[in-house]
Design an enzyme around this catalytic site. Structure first.
Site, PDB file in Angstrom:
ATOM      1  N   ASP A   9       0.804  -0.963  -0.010  1.00 22.31           N
ATOM      2  CA  ASP A   9       0.125   0.116   0.078  1.00 22.31           C
ATOM      3  C   ASP A   9       0.897   1.053   0.036  1.00 22.31           C
ATOM      4  OD1 ASP A   9      -2.280   1.689   0.396  1.00 22.31           O
ATOM      5  OD2 ASP A   9      -1.803   1.874   2.410  1.00 22.31           O
ATOM      6  N   LEU A  10       0.543   2.365  -0.421  1.00 25.32           N
ATOM      7  CA  LEU A  10       1.390   3.531  -0.332  1.00 25.32           C
ATOM      8  C   LEU A  10       1.175   4.225   0.779  1.00 25.32           C
ATOM      9  CD1 LEU A  10       3.316   5.469  -2.243  1.00 25.32           C
ATOM     10  CD2 LEU A  10       1.104   6.477  -3.132  1.00 25.32           C
ATOM     11  N   ASP A  11      -0.137   4.904   0.853  1.00 28.08           N
ATOM     12  CA  ASP A  11      -0.287   5.944   1.989  1.00 28.08           C
ATOM     13  C   ASP A  11      -0.204   5.161   3.509  1.00 28.08           C
ATOM     14  OD1 ASP A  11      -1.114   8.284   0.412  1.00 28.08           O
ATOM     15  OD2 ASP A  11      -2.967   7.296   0.104  1.00 28.08           O
ATOM     16  N   THR A  17       1.723  10.115   4.075  1.00 28.94           N
ATOM     17  CA  THR A  17       0.885  10.837   3.635  1.00 28.94           C
ATOM     18  C   THR A  17      -0.389  10.637   4.362  1.00 28.94           C
ATOM     19  OG1 THR A  17       0.600   9.149   1.919  1.00 28.94           O
ATOM     20  CG2 THR A  17       1.572  11.243   1.201  1.00 28.94           C
ATOM     21  N   LYS A  45      -8.961   5.117   6.519  1.00 25.89           N
ATOM     22  CA  LYS A  45      -7.803   4.795   5.904  1.00 25.89           C
ATOM     23  C   LYS A  45      -8.055   3.856   4.756  1.00 25.89           C
ATOM     24  CE  LYS A  45      -4.631   5.850   9.547  1.00 25.89           C
ATOM     25  NZ  LYS A  45      -3.609   5.520  10.752  1.00 25.89           N
ATOM     26  N   SER A 114      -2.756   0.652  -4.221  1.00 23.65           N
ATOM     27  CA  SER A 114      -3.204   1.740  -3.641  1.00 23.65           C
ATOM     28  C   SER A 114      -4.674   2.161  -4.153  1.00 23.65           C
ATOM     29  CB  SER A 114      -2.157   3.028  -3.584  1.00 23.65           C
ATOM     30  OG  SER A 114      -2.673   4.054  -3.046  1.00 23.65           O
ATOM     31  N   ALA A 115      -5.350   2.756  -3.106  1.00 23.47           N
ATOM     32  CA  ALA A 115      -6.802   3.223  -3.394  1.00 23.47           C
ATOM     33  C   ALA A 115      -6.630   4.686  -4.149  1.00 23.47           C
ATOM     34  CB  ALA A 115      -7.424   3.307  -2.534  1.00 23.47           C
ATOM     35  N   LYS A 145     -11.098  -0.649  -1.453  1.00 23.14           N
ATOM     36  CA  LYS A 145     -10.685  -1.653  -0.375  1.00 23.14           C
ATOM     37  C   LYS A 145     -11.956  -1.647   0.830  1.00 23.14           C
ATOM     38  CE  LYS A 145      -6.022  -0.714  -1.061  1.00 23.14           C
ATOM     39  NZ  LYS A 145      -4.663  -0.057  -0.247  1.00 23.14           N
ATOM     40  N   GLU A 169       0.274  -3.512   4.656  1.00 20.08           N
ATOM     41  CA  GLU A 169      -0.913  -2.563   4.777  1.00 20.08           C
ATOM     42  C   GLU A 169      -1.200  -1.813   6.187  1.00 20.08           C
ATOM     43  OE1 GLU A 169      -3.536  -1.017   3.931  1.00 20.08           O
ATOM     44  OE2 GLU A 169      -3.901  -1.523   1.900  1.00 20.08           O
ATOM     45  N   ASP A 170      -1.427  -0.554   6.274  1.00 22.26           N
ATOM     46  CA  ASP A 170      -1.368   0.051   7.413  1.00 22.26           C
ATOM     47  C   ASP A 170      -3.177   0.270   7.796  1.00 22.26           C
ATOM     48  OD1 ASP A 170      -2.093   1.959   5.368  1.00 22.26           O
ATOM     49  OD2 ASP A 170      -1.889   3.302   6.935  1.00 22.26           O
TER      50      ASP A 170
END
Ligand code: BG6
Ligand code: MG
Length: 217
Positions: A9-11, A17, A45, A114-115, A145, A169-170
């Site tokens: 995942d990115l953020d 971010t 999130k 990522s979303a 997600k 994933e966070d």
């Protein structure tokens, strides 16, 4: 189950971010007189922009028309981009680049799942676009997600089976999406919040290929 690919995942996993998303949503909530807290923010999130807006409006019991909703989402994104456009490569989260290069050196493929529709801009700002073998983001998937679409798409782009992938994933919704995709999931953050992940670490600086292999046994 093998280990052929890692999907990040990115953020909140690669880059910090998540705090900017929160600050921009908080500004919108304040403008609309909605009491929106950091606890509420956990529900946002990993969730797409419009679905996040729906959650905030539900908290405030506000039901605007579709045009007004589009305007609110655009305003939030404008404020978010003000932060992103000032972001520097040192905001890449500790350990991310080191862990990804360890994986690549071991022949493990890496993708982004990522979303966010702002993924290309963020990768460019950070100078890490070329790091990933594939990118699945909010511009190519339509289901948010916890639907597994984003991770299944990333696996397809890499040419690997879901059972050979591990997701990092966070977000609670992101952990669910990984499990729904039939993938293993390493939670990044708090064990209390990411209860369903197979394994949780506080950040990628606490991760290594050795730990990943041990956790899969
Ligand atoms: C996810 C974030 O990665 O992307 C969410 O965790 C965000 O908070 C979502 O809402 C969509 O992002 P964007 O950049 O398309 O508004
Ligand atoms: Mg995230």
């Amino acid at each position: 189950m093998g280990l052929k690919a890692c999907i990040f995942d990115l953020d909140g996993v690669i880059v910090d971010t998540a705090k900017y998303h929160y600050l921009a949503w908080k500004k919108l909530a304040t403008m609309l007189n909605i009491n929106f807290t950091e606890v509420d923010n956990e529900r946002l999130k990993g969730v797409s922009r419009m679905a996040s807006l729906d959650i905030i409006l539900e908290i405030g019991s506000i039901v605007p028309d579709d045009k007004t909703k589009e305007e609110y989402a655009a305003l939030k994104n404008k404020w978010y981009l003000d932060y992103i456009n000032r972001m520097m490569p040192d905001e890449i989260l500790p350990g991310s680049l080191e862990f990804i290069s360890e994986l690549k050196n071991a022949g493990i493929k890496v993708a982004l799942g990522s979303a966010s529709k702002n993924t290309p801009l963020i990768l460019e700002r950070l100078g890490i676009g070329k790091l990933f073998d594939a990118v699945a983001d909010g511009n190519v998937v339509s289901k948010a997600k916890p639907d597994p679409e984003v991770f299944i798409t990333a696996a397809k782009l890499l040419g690997v089976q879901p059972e050979d992938c591990v997701v990092f994933e966070d977000a609670v919704a992101g952990v669910e999406a990984a499990l729904n995709a039939g993938m293993r999931c390493v939670g990044i953050g708090s064990e209390k919040i990411l209860k369903d992940a197979h394994f949780v670490v506080s950040g990628l600086d606490k991760m290594s290929l050795r730990k990943l292999k041990v956790s899969a046994k």
